[in-house]
Design a protein around this motif. Structure first.
Motif, short mmCIF file in Angstrom:
data_model
loop_
_atom_site.label_atom_id
_atom_site.label_comp_id
_atom_site.label_asym_id
_atom_site.label_seq_id
_atom_site.Cartn_x
_atom_site.Cartn_y
_atom_site.Cartn_z
N GLU A 596 0.84 -1.19 0.00
CA GLU A 596 0.00 0.00 0.00
C GLU A 596 0.88 1.25 0.00
O GLU A 596 1.95 1.29 0.63
N PRO A 597 0.44 2.30 -0.73
CA PRO A 597 1.25 3.53 -0.79
C PRO A 597 1.16 4.33 0.51
O PRO A 597 0.46 5.33 0.61
N GLU A 598 1.91 3.89 1.52
CA GLU A 598 1.91 4.54 2.84
C GLU A 598 3.33 4.64 3.35
O GLU A 598 4.25 4.04 2.78
N ASP A 599 3.51 5.35 4.42
CA ASP A 599 4.87 5.59 4.94
C ASP A 599 5.53 4.31 5.43
O ASP A 599 6.77 4.21 5.41
N ALA A 600 4.77 3.33 5.85
CA ALA A 600 5.35 2.08 6.37
C ALA A 600 5.76 1.12 5.26
O ALA A 600 6.34 0.06 5.55
#
Length: 709
Positions: A596-600
């Motif tokens: 998923e395009p997220e910081d993690a």
């Protein structure tokens, strides 16, 4: 029109000499007129090794011992005070000294020695045969004028038969030695100018070829080869290289164009420049050498030096005309050969440019190819093949055929091939690639028709997607030896316009071989295309049986065997052949995730990559892979709006692919000291074996490779 060899007068057993078919060629000069000498006799030993025929020097009133007239009518005595074929100072009989006569080269007249039958004039002035025949194997009399005309005709035909430079120069040498001269030296300009181009630099002549009569005889087997004669005065004639200085004597002789005797003052002054200081003294005195400039269509391109030994009769003024004819035809032939060589060179370079020099080595597939032009004179045509690596370890396989096999077809083929490579780089589906090729062919002009087959192989999914535009269907050879003609919708050829193309997706099992080809392989005047396809299928199945059901045949050998199915004269068109062996990538060597395009996402990507490397036993690459994966995923997550893909492939190298939905490609740039970012691709460029970015129809893929050891 077929050229027939000239039939010269030769004695035939059982033929009446008075037969009209054996009549002499008449000229205005009687056979016994003073000065009506003849050209030298030539012989042949196996190949083209020739030498003059020598006869005994007899005096009037004496008889040749051991000789008799035909039909046993007695002995003849003939006076030969000045014979071109007699050797001064020899008083041996012809039966002991003269080598056995041999047939002359085709189209070159043999010359008589004195002591042979001559025509006798009738009271009405007409010449008739004396009724006496010559012994078998002896040449019949020839008139000098007729002999010259026949010789020039035969020699020019021999020169004109040559196509390349060496054949023409050799034809000149073989036609003149020994019939016209005892030796010949041929000098050509170095380098030879082509067509209308202006030569640069000084005029330099290089010795291209020399021929001469062997000096040693073998009475049992004929003359020895020219490579093994005893040294003589003609061996020292000729320098390898000479520069023609402007205004020199040699330059003046060459500019005059006409052949000259070397005893002329201008030619004698030119010899040291052409032959070297020592070569001048080896040239016989008197009119026994002719220097003939070779002038092509535009300029002088060389020179020929004809030599006769001192014991042989000297050249006559009429021989200058013979030398001029030989030089003119040879020079024009050399010009033609140089132009033909340039055209062949252009065709070869065009083919090398239009077709791939080497095939790529994509992961999971092995490739082999062949290309055969329609003929040697048409070395390049409209057939082409290509293998284009695509993102995701895929490969595009292309084969096409433009109508015809001319330079125009080759030019159109080059444009279509370039267009196909560009469209493949955009990762368009096969049917879309053919649609754009169809539009490009219509923009090139009317009647620009071509067939094409475009296939994309995915080694991970073991699937292949094929679209066809009027091309013969491919053949798939399975590992067990079964050959299958794939059912692909044929579609319309490229250039028709307004036609939709359809793609099909098929299984491509590991160990199978896909054969793409053009119609020149399966279609000819002797068979239709479907008969040829069936023969090809049977040929592949037969070759597969030789290696057994568990081992596919080697690709290179398979291509050679396929081409062997073409019989002599069974090829009317170009042939392009592309064979692909599907090895695939095993599922255990592939790791695939969605992020998923997220910081993690970068941290999760590092952990997933570490686990995969541990499973494959590649822990030593963990630090480098984690760093590079983190940088690439970070760039993807920053701009992506949909899930990011991460895939690791273990083959001979470790390959990492990161895909997102942003079409803009990243560019490597040098970050300044004050910049907080911009160093991710710099690290990838320094640590990875290779890296790149490819635009897809749904975004892009950034990939890099690391060596496994």
């Amino acid at each position: 029109m077929t050229e027939q060899p000239i039939s010269f007068e030769r004695p035939q057993p059982g033929v009446d000499p008075a037969d009209p078919r054996g009549a002499l060629v008449h000229t205005s000069t009687p056979a016994h007129a003073p000065g009506a000498g003849t050209l030298p006799v030539q012989g042949r030993c196996g190949g083209d090794v020739t030498a003059p025929l020598t006869t005994a020097h007899t005096t009037p009133g004496t008889s040749e011992p051991g000789t008799s007239t035909p039909f046993g009518k007695g002995k003849d005595t003939v006076s030969d005070p000045v014979s071109e074929h007699s050797q001064p100072g020899t008083e041996q009989t012809a039966e002991r000294d003269t080598p056995r006569p041999r047939p002359a080269p085709d189209g070159i007249p043999v010359q008589p020695a004195d002591g042979q039958d001559r025509p006798t004039p009738d009271p009405d002035g007409q010449e008739r045969r004396s009724g006496q025949s010559l012994p078998p194997g002896r040449p019949t009399p020839m008139r000098r004028d007729g002999d010259r005309l026949r010789f020039v005709g035969a020699a020019t035909r021999r020169i004109a038969r040559g196509i390349d430079l060496d054949e023409i120069v050799m034809g000149l040498c073989r036609a003149t030695v020994p019939t016209f001269s005892d030796a010949i030296l041929v000098y050509l300009r170095d380098p030879l100018p082509v067509g209308d181009e202006r030569p640069t630099g000084p005029l330099v002549l290089r010795l291209r070829r020399t021929d001469r009569i062997p000096a040693e005889r073998d009475t049992e087997n004929g003359f020895l080869p020219a490579a093994q004669p005893e040294p003589n005065e003609l061996d020292t004639v000729g320098a390898e290289l000479c520069e023609v200085r402007p205004g020199s004597a040699l330059a003046e002789v060459l500019r005059g164009v006409r052949p000259v005797f070397t005893d002329a003052p201008a030619a004698r002054a030119a010899l040291p420049e052409l032959l070297g200081e020592d070569g001048e003294f080896a040239v016989p005195d008197g009119q026994r050498a002719i220097l003939a400039p070779l002038r092509g269509r535009r300029r002088v391109i060389g020179a020929a030096l004809f030599l006769r030994r001192p014991e042989r009769i000297a050249f006559e003024p009429d021989d200058l005309l013979v030398a001029a004819q030989l030089a003119t035809h040879s020079a024009l032939g050399i010009d033609k050969a140089v132009l033909y060589g340039r055209e062949a060179y252009i065709a070869d370079e065009l083919q090398r440019t239009m077709l791939p020099e080497t095939l790529p080595r994509p992961t999971g597939v092995r490739l082999a190819s062949r290309y055969l032009p329609a003929a040697e004179t048409a070395r390049v045509g409209g057939d082409w093949y290509d293998a284009i690596p695509l993102p995701g370890s895929r490969v595009a396989l292309v084969v096409g055929d433009v109508m015809g096999h001319s330079m125009t077809s080759a030019a159109i083929m080059g444009q279509l091939r370039t267009t196909a490579q560009t469209l493949a780089g955009l990762d368009l589906p096969p049917q879309e690639v053919l649609h754009h090729l169809d539009e490009q062919a219509q923009r090139l002009g009317v009647d620009r028709m071509a067939t094409c087959l475009y296939a994309v192989y995915d080694p991970v999914s073991h699937r292949i997607t094929i679209a066809n535009a009027g091309h013969p269907p491919p053949v798939l050879l399975h590992l067990g030896g079964r050959a299958e003609v794939l059912r692909v919708p044929a579609g319309a050829p490229i250039g028709v316009g307004g036609v939709d193309f359809e793609a099909v997706e098929l299984d491509a099992p590991a160990g199978a071989t896909l054969l793409l080809y053009t119609d020149g392989l399966v279609e000819s005047r002797l068979r239709d295309v479907w008969t040829g396809i069936e023969q090809l299928r049977e040929k592949l199945a037969a070759v597969a049986q030789l290696t057994g059901p568990d081992h596919p045949p080697p690709l290179e050998a398979l291509c050679d065997e396929v081409l062997d199915m073409l019989g002599p004269g069974d090829r009317d068109d170009d042939i392009a052949l592309l064979a692909a062996r599907f090895d695939g990538i095993a599922p255990s060597d592939v790791a695939y995730w969605f992020l998923e395009p997220e910081d993690a996402a970068p941290g999760r990507a590092r952990r997933l990559a570490r686990r995969a490397l541990q499973r494959w036993g590649l822990e030593e690459l963990s630090d480098s892979v984690e760093l590079l994966v983190s940088e690439v995923v970070t760039n993807a997550v920053r701009y992506a709006s949909r899930p990011v893909t991460l895939r690791l492939l273990r083959t001979d190298v470790l390959r990492c692919e990161v895909g997102d939905d942003v079409p803009q490609l990243p560019r490597l740039r040098q970050a300044r000291a004050t910049d907080e970012g911009g160093r991710g691709l710099y690290l990838v460029n320094r640590l990875a074996r290779r890296w790149g970015a490819t635009r897809l129809s749904t975004g892009k893929v950034v990939w890099f490779e690391l060596n496994r050891s």
